[in-house]
Design an enzyme around this catalytic site. Structure first.
Site, PDB file in Angstrom:
ATOM      1  CG  HIS A  13      -1.910   1.112   1.245  1.00  0.00           C
ATOM      2  ND1 HIS A  13      -3.243   0.893   1.463  1.00  0.00           N
ATOM      3  CD2 HIS A  13      -1.784   2.445   1.054  1.00  0.00           C
ATOM      4  CE1 HIS A  13      -3.895   2.040   1.411  1.00  0.00           C
ATOM      5  NE2 HIS A  13      -3.024   2.999   1.164  1.00  0.00           N
ATOM      6  CG  HIS A  15      -0.751   7.066  -1.062  1.00  0.00           C
ATOM      7  ND1 HIS A  15      -1.954   7.233  -1.696  1.00  0.00           N
ATOM      8  CD2 HIS A  15      -1.013   6.360   0.068  1.00  0.00           C
ATOM      9  CE1 HIS A  15      -2.916   6.670  -0.975  1.00  0.00           C
ATOM     10  NE2 HIS A  15      -2.378   6.130   0.101  1.00  0.00           N
ATOM     11  CE  LYS A  98      -7.731   2.165  -0.685  1.00  0.00           C
ATOM     12  NZ  LYS A  98      -6.641   3.074  -0.403  1.00  0.00           N
ATOM     13  CG  HIS A 135      -9.968   4.517   3.219  1.00  0.00           C
ATOM     14  ND1 HIS A 135      -8.796   5.217   3.329  1.00  0.00           N
ATOM     15  CD2 HIS A 135     -10.742   4.937   4.256  1.00  0.00           C
ATOM     16  CE1 HIS A 135      -8.862   6.038   4.371  1.00  0.00           C
ATOM     17  NE2 HIS A 135     -10.035   5.887   4.945  1.00  0.00           N
ATOM     18  CG  HIS A 173      -5.136   2.226   5.698  1.00  0.00           C
ATOM     19  ND1 HIS A 173      -6.475   2.233   5.975  1.00  0.00           N
ATOM     20  CD2 HIS A 173      -4.991   2.898   4.524  1.00  0.00           C
ATOM     21  CE1 HIS A 173      -7.107   2.880   5.031  1.00  0.00           C
ATOM     22  NE2 HIS A 173      -6.229   3.289   4.134  1.00  0.00           N
ATOM     23  CG  ASP A 247      -1.820   4.827   3.911  1.00  0.00           C
ATOM     24  OD1 ASP A 247      -1.882   5.145   2.707  1.00  0.00           O
ATOM     25  OD2 ASP A 247      -2.622   5.251   4.761  1.00  0.00           O
TER      26      ASP A 247
END
Ligand code: DOR
Ligand code: ZN
Length: 345
Positions: A13, A15, A98, A135, A173, A247
């Site tokens: 995970h 970004h 996602k 999420h 997460h 994350d």
């Protein structure tokens, strides 16, 4: 000196952003992770197969020379996603969709407003064996921010798992004992990623002695009792269902140290070192390799990485700031402090 050699980990995970920001953060992940699952919440989001393949090319172009790092691409689920798109994605090697509930977090405005209207899309994901990354927070303004994950489990996660039993779900997460329990009690089609911050910090680290904007992320840090359950989950009897997903989510220092600070912690610079600390403190260093390098690969149906990395029990100073392109800076997790492990590159 104590050393630990493990199969090269994957970050399930991550970004990476785009443009100058991508160039600034990618080398940190590429030097320790074999692969990473790349989050699609760009502005605008990555909603089509063409978007994802173009983004993948930009990531590959931003890699340091000689890097073998592999980005695993995902698509951003929207109210307009279709079963056809799922088939197209699978055929193009996209690993997952996602779910961002609309309004839940950074760049989630195009997110899903009612997941129950997308059941045929989820059924096609199950049929195509493509993963569904969640999420897991409700966005109902009446629900307290600390309860949003627990309420999501009852209102969304459990009913969806019941309606689409074959769906392969990553509860992303996770931050609560409720989520850890859901994952442990669910079938083998349900797993979770766990960040370093949710295993190391609690909400006191966000709020006691002054607001610490660099500890603000979503889902927000929870109370200590939840953190303890998460550590027990990733080191315990059902630990094969949990895996590394940082994350890591870079935001410029000015956007974090702000009257309306952005959510996200940048942990990529010392990710595996932070996890090593967590597992060592729990007396479970022997479980680190499974968490970091095996459980995620298995769940995604991927081979383990062919290389290894070696961690040494030698403290390193984490840089207080890292350049973030366009004159901005990033403040990494633990910035200006030390981490007790170091990777030998
Ligand atoms: O803290 C977060 N930051 N949580 C998310 O879900 C998104 C992320 C980001 O993209 O900045
Ligand atoms: Zn994220």
């Amino acid at each position: 000196m104590q050393t630990l050699t493990i199969i090269q980990p994957d970050d399930m995970h991550l970004h990476l952003r785009d443009g100058e920001a991508l160039k600034a953060v990618l080398p940190f992940t590429a030097r320790q992770m074999g692969r990473a699952v790349i989050m699609p919440n760009l502005k605008p989001p990555v909603v089509s197969v063409a978007d994802a393949l173009a983004y993948k090319q930009r990531i590959l172009a931003a890699l340091p020379e000689g890097s073998t790092f592999e980005p695993l691409m995902t698509l951003y689920l929207t109210d307009k996603s279709t079963p056809e798109l799922v088939r197209e994605a699978k055929a193009a090697g996209i690993v997952a969709f996602k779910l961002y509930p609309a309004g839940a977090t950074t760049n989630s405005d195009s997110g899903v407003t009612d997941l129950f209207k997308l059941i045929p899309v989820l059924e096609e994901m199950a049929a195509q064996n493509i993963l569904f990354l969640v999420h897991g927070e409700v966005t109902d303004p009446e629900i307290d921010i600390f309860d949003r994950e627990a309420v999501f489990i009852e209102r969304v996660m459990k009913p969806v798992l019941e309606k689409v039993p074959g769906l392969k779900v990553v509860f992303e997460h996770i931050t609560t004992a409720d989520a850890a329990r859901l994952v442990m009690e669910a079938g083998d089609n349900v797993a979770a990623s766990v960040t370093p911050q949710h295993l190391l910090l609690n909400r006191n680290d966000l709020l006691v002695g002054g607001v610490r904007p660099h500890h603000y992320c979503l889902p927000v840090l929870k109370r200590e009792s939840h953190r303890k359950v998460l550590v027990a989950a990733v080191t315990g009897e059902k630990s094969h269902k949990f895996f590394l997903g940082t994350d890591s989510a870079p935001h410029a220092q000015s956007a974090k140290e702000n009257a309306c600070g952005c959510a996200g912690m940048f942990s990529a610079a010392t990710a595996i070192e932070l996890y090593a600390e967590i597992f060592e403190n729990a007396g479970a260093l022997n479980k680190l390799e499974a968490f970091a390098s095996k459980n995620g690969a298995r769940f995604y149906g991927l081979p383990e990485n062919p290389r290894t990395i070696t961690l040494v029990k030698r403290p390193q100073q984490v840089a207080p700031k890292v350049p973030f392109g366009n004159g901005d800076a990033l403040v990494p997790m633990r910035g200006g402090e030390s981490v007790s492990w170091t990777v030998e590159y």
